[in-house]
Design a protein around this motif. Structure first.
Motif, PDB file in Angstrom:
ATOM      1  N   GLN A 185      -1.948  -5.032 140.419  1.00 29.89           N
ATOM      2  CA  GLN A 185      -1.340  -5.908 139.475  1.00 29.89           C
ATOM      3  C   GLN A 185      -0.441  -4.912 138.511  1.00 29.89           C
ATOM      4  O   GLN A 185       0.597  -5.623 138.477  1.00 29.89           O
ATOM      5  CB  GLN A 185      -2.525  -6.524 138.415  1.00 29.89           C
ATOM      6  CG  GLN A 185      -2.123  -7.543 137.773  1.00 29.89           C
ATOM      7  CD  GLN A 185      -3.144  -8.297 137.135  1.00 29.89           C
ATOM      8  OE1 GLN A 185      -4.189  -7.520 136.663  1.00 29.89           O
ATOM      9  NE2 GLN A 185      -3.198  -9.651 136.964  1.00 29.89           N
ATOM     10  N   ALA A 186      -0.864  -3.964 138.182  1.00 34.69           N
ATOM     11  CA  ALA A 186      -0.169  -3.015 137.506  1.00 34.69           C
ATOM     12  C   ALA A 186       1.197  -2.592 138.034  1.00 34.69           C
ATOM     13  O   ALA A 186       2.192  -2.395 137.592  1.00 34.69           O
ATOM     14  CB  ALA A 186      -0.904  -1.791 137.151  1.00 34.69           C
ATOM     15  N   PHE A 191       7.171  -3.278 138.944  1.00 35.32           N
ATOM     16  CA  PHE A 191       8.252  -3.486 139.931  1.00 35.32           C
ATOM     17  C   PHE A 191       9.129  -4.879 139.316  1.00 35.32           C
ATOM     18  O   PHE A 191      10.320  -4.814 139.482  1.00 35.32           O
ATOM     19  CB  PHE A 191       7.809  -3.937 141.217  1.00 35.32           C
ATOM     20  CG  PHE A 191       7.262  -2.643 142.038  1.00 35.32           C
ATOM     21  CD1 PHE A 191       8.588  -1.591 142.379  1.00 35.32           C
ATOM     22  CD2 PHE A 191       6.039  -2.632 142.456  1.00 35.32           C
ATOM     23  CE1 PHE A 191       7.907  -0.649 142.852  1.00 35.32           C
ATOM     24  CE2 PHE A 191       5.927  -1.657 143.412  1.00 35.32           C
ATOM     25  CZ  PHE A 191       6.903  -0.449 143.616  1.00 35.32           C
ATOM     26  N   ILE A 192       8.385  -5.750 138.605  1.00 34.71           N
ATOM     27  CA  ILE A 192       8.911  -6.923 138.195  1.00 34.71           C
ATOM     28  C   ILE A 192       9.987  -6.406 136.848  1.00 34.71           C
ATOM     29  O   ILE A 192      11.194  -6.767 136.649  1.00 34.71           O
ATOM     30  CB  ILE A 192       8.172  -8.100 137.544  1.00 34.71           C
ATOM     31  CG1 ILE A 192       7.387  -8.616 138.991  1.00 34.71           C
ATOM     32  CG2 ILE A 192       8.882  -9.088 136.896  1.00 34.71           C
ATOM     33  CD1 ILE A 192       6.095  -9.383 138.477  1.00 34.71           C
ATOM     34  N   LYS A 193       9.410  -5.465 136.081  1.00 36.50           N
ATOM     35  CA  LYS A 193      10.120  -4.790 134.962  1.00 36.50           C
ATOM     36  C   LYS A 193      11.258  -4.128 135.703  1.00 36.50           C
ATOM     37  O   LYS A 193      12.589  -4.187 135.065  1.00 36.50           O
ATOM     38  CB  LYS A 193       9.283  -3.916 134.278  1.00 36.50           C
ATOM     39  CG  LYS A 193       8.108  -4.493 133.492  1.00 36.50           C
ATOM     40  CD  LYS A 193       7.322  -3.418 132.733  1.00 36.50           C
ATOM     41  CE  LYS A 193       7.952  -2.446 131.901  1.00 36.50           C
ATOM     42  NZ  LYS A 193       6.857  -1.491 131.525  1.00 36.50           N
ATOM     43  N   ASP A 194      11.304  -3.461 136.747  1.00 39.11           N
ATOM     44  CA  ASP A 194      12.403  -2.945 137.287  1.00 39.11           C
ATOM     45  C   ASP A 194      13.633  -3.767 137.764  1.00 39.11           C
ATOM     46  O   ASP A 194      14.585  -3.399 137.288  1.00 39.11           O
ATOM     47  CB  ASP A 194      12.158  -2.218 138.739  1.00 39.11           C
ATOM     48  CG  ASP A 194      11.002  -0.992 138.395  1.00 39.11           C
ATOM     49  OD1 ASP A 194      11.177  -0.448 137.152  1.00 39.11           O
ATOM     50  OD2 ASP A 194      10.681  -0.585 139.448  1.00 39.11           O
ATOM     51  N   THR A 280      15.302  -5.145 125.460  1.00 39.00           N
ATOM     52  CA  THR A 280      14.523  -4.570 126.640  1.00 39.00           C
ATOM     53  C   THR A 280      14.116  -3.024 126.329  1.00 39.00           C
ATOM     54  O   THR A 280      13.591  -2.495 126.999  1.00 39.00           O
ATOM     55  CB  THR A 280      15.342  -4.823 127.994  1.00 39.00           C
ATOM     56  OG1 THR A 280      16.693  -4.242 127.559  1.00 39.00           O
ATOM     57  CG2 THR A 280      15.581  -6.065 128.265  1.00 39.00           C
ATOM     58  N   GLY A 281      14.946  -2.539 125.359  1.00 38.97           N
ATOM     59  CA  GLY A 281      14.729  -1.153 125.147  1.00 38.97           C
ATOM     60  C   GLY A 281      13.736  -1.004 123.865  1.00 38.97           C
ATOM     61  O   GLY A 281      13.361  -0.028 123.329  1.00 38.97           O
ATOM     62  N   ASP A 304       7.852  -5.475 128.052  1.00 37.23           N
ATOM     63  CA  ASP A 304       6.529  -6.108 128.703  1.00 37.23           C
ATOM     64  C   ASP A 304       6.191  -7.452 128.240  1.00 37.23           C
ATOM     65  O   ASP A 304       5.893  -7.907 128.772  1.00 37.23           O
ATOM     66  CB  ASP A 304       5.483  -5.023 128.074  1.00 37.23           C
ATOM     67  CG  ASP A 304       5.345  -3.605 128.650  1.00 37.23           C
ATOM     68  OD1 ASP A 304       6.110  -3.426 129.486  1.00 37.23           O
ATOM     69  OD2 ASP A 304       4.356  -2.934 128.401  1.00 37.23           O
ATOM     70  N   ASP A 305       6.586  -7.770 126.767  1.00 39.77           N
ATOM     71  CA  ASP A 305       6.525  -9.051 126.293  1.00 39.77           C
ATOM     72  C   ASP A 305       7.277 -10.072 127.139  1.00 39.77           C
ATOM     73  O   ASP A 305       6.687 -11.030 127.351  1.00 39.77           O
ATOM     74  CB  ASP A 305       6.676  -9.103 124.700  1.00 39.77           C
ATOM     75  CG  ASP A 305       5.694  -8.253 123.941  1.00 39.77           C
ATOM     76  OD1 ASP A 305       4.808  -8.014 124.295  1.00 39.77           O
ATOM     77  OD2 ASP A 305       6.471  -7.676 122.978  1.00 39.77           O
ATOM     78  N   LEU A 306       8.566  -9.727 127.569  1.00 38.09           N
ATOM     79  CA  LEU A 306       9.304 -10.690 128.131  1.00 38.09           C
ATOM     80  C   LEU A 306       8.683 -10.868 129.650  1.00 38.09           C
ATOM     81  O   LEU A 306       8.486 -12.067 130.035  1.00 38.09           O
ATOM     82  CB  LEU A 306      10.612  -9.971 128.222  1.00 38.09           C
ATOM     83  CG  LEU A 306      11.688 -10.863 128.983  1.00 38.09           C
ATOM     84  CD1 LEU A 306      11.978 -12.005 128.306  1.00 38.09           C
ATOM     85  CD2 LEU A 306      13.041 -10.120 129.187  1.00 38.09           C
ATOM     86  N   VAL A 307       8.335 -10.053 130.235  1.00 39.33           N
ATOM     87  CA  VAL A 307       7.968  -9.999 131.407  1.00 39.33           C
ATOM     88  C   VAL A 307       6.510 -10.860 131.530  1.00 39.33           C
ATOM     89  O   VAL A 307       6.389 -11.593 132.483  1.00 39.33           O
ATOM     90  CB  VAL A 307       7.819  -8.615 132.320  1.00 39.33           C
ATOM     91  CG1 VAL A 307       6.749  -8.700 133.572  1.00 39.33           C
ATOM     92  CG2 VAL A 307       8.915  -8.011 132.320  1.00 39.33           C
ATOM     93  N   LYS A 308       5.708 -10.537 130.716  1.00 40.91           N
ATOM     94  CA  LYS A 308       4.508 -11.300 130.458  1.00 40.91           C
ATOM     95  C   LYS A 308       4.732 -12.859 130.277  1.00 40.91           C
ATOM     96  O   LYS A 308       3.927 -13.658 130.999  1.00 40.91           O
ATOM     97  CB  LYS A 308       3.553 -10.903 129.200  1.00 40.91           C
ATOM     98  CG  LYS A 308       2.769  -9.505 129.541  1.00 40.91           C
ATOM     99  CD  LYS A 308       2.110  -8.913 128.227  1.00 40.91           C
ATOM    100  CE  LYS A 308       1.503  -7.661 128.322  1.00 40.91           C
ATOM    101  NZ  LYS A 308       0.902  -7.061 127.442  1.00 40.91           N
TER     102      LYS A 308
END
Length: 334
Positions: A185-186, A191-194, A280-281, A304-308
């Protein structure tokens, strides 16, 4: 004395050659279009032969295919250990390589590249630790088994302990599966953040607008270069007449936003506005403090918040937004 390398060599798709492997005391691979690879010496030669043999292949596939063929022909040594999996028996067949590379199309036209093997026994998959099972789960036809898993297989091959009960197998599995899931999961999250970080600014703005629509809002995106402190306006009616009216600023860069940027954003807001600032920064500590004491409510979203939020609302996002960040659902035992 150095410990022999242990190799996994799969018996074809769904282990269709497993009986041949055992009966004929060998392991083999395909790549039959490449012909006899005895004369190939270097990785570069293998790459060129793959390119000639598979002219329609995708470029990204070629290095991996050449690497596996090179390993089978040149890196596997007589005396190395070899393992193959029989899914019908849920057991690993364990042996020792006894011969150099051969090309024997008369034995199998589909898998003519072979190595002779002396099989030494079996190890049940259920006897292995979760960590060892995980390391044996790669989809590659051929790969080196990590030393810890190889040592565990060798111990079990020698000791042949009594097969654990179903209850014990379940208990052992549960001990490691949760940790394995958290690890996967981590990795998936990173990878999604990438993927998100690789978007250009306009796509990032569209993604944030799409996320808000998935949450039930209608959105208006400001034309490029004329946002006047806002990139997106989201509201129930789409025009900003109905509350809540959410004014959104999107910054897609590596530098953290400072308190000055947050002050500037808050300065142009109406009394009943709600603010959403996406960076994103990330944000400096002072920027977060500035947002907390602002005259209107403002939420700060870092990467992190955006991807969650993206993962939480992904299935409700429209298809164009899902194409920006294509994700595949993974089912996991609980």
């Amino acid at each position: 004395m150095a410990t022999p390398t242990m190799w996994m060599v799969r018996a074809g798709e769904r282990a269709w050659r497993i009986e041949d492997f055992e009966r004929e005391s060998l392991v083999s691979i395909g790549w039959q279009e490449m012909g006899d690879m005895t004369a190939l010496r270097t990785r570069e030669e293998f790459v060129r032969q793959v390119e000639r043999s598979y002219p329609e292949a995708k470029k990204a596939w070629i290095p991996g295919a050449a690497g596996q063929a090179f390993r089978f022909v040149r890196e596997i040594k007589v005396g190395d250990a070899v393992v193959t999996y029989n899914p019908a028996e849920r057991a690993y067949l364990v042996g020792t390589v006894t011969g150099n590379y051969e090309y024997a199309v008369e034995l199998s036209s589909e898998q003519p590249n072979l190595r002779r093997v002396k099989w030494r026994g079996r190890v049940a998959r259920d006897q292995l630790s979760v960590a060892a099972r995980n390391s044996l789960g790669a989809i590659s036809t051929l790969f080196v088994i990590p030393p810890d898993a190889a040592a565990e297989i060798e111990r079990l091959l020698i000791s042949q302990p009594e097969a654990p009960s179903a209850a014990r197998r379940a208990a052992v599995a549960d001990e490691g599966v949760d940790d394995l899931y958290k690890d996967i999961q981590a990795k998936a999250f990173e990878f999604i953040k990438d993927k998100v970080s690789q978007l250009d600014w306009e796509d990032m703005q569209d993604l944030v607008a799409g996320l808000l629509r998935a949450m039930g809002y209608k959105t208006r995106i400001s034309p490029s270069g004329s946002d006047r402190g806002k990139d997106i306006v989201a509201s129930p009616d789409g025009f900003g007449f109905e509350d809540p009216r959410i004014v959104v600023e999107v910054k897609h860069r590596t530098a953290a936003m400072s308190s000055r940027e947050i002050r500037s954003f808050l300065g142009g807001r109406h009394e009943n506005d709600k603010g959403l600032y996406v960076s994103t920064g990330g944000f400096t500590k002072d920027a977060r403090y500035e947002a907390e004491r602002g005259r209107i409510p403002v939420t700060l979203l870092d990467m992190d918040d955006l991807v969650k939020a993206l993962l939480e609302h992904y299935e409700r996002m429209d298809i164009d937004m899902q194409r920006l960040i294509p994700l595949r659902k993974l089912y996991w035992p609980v």
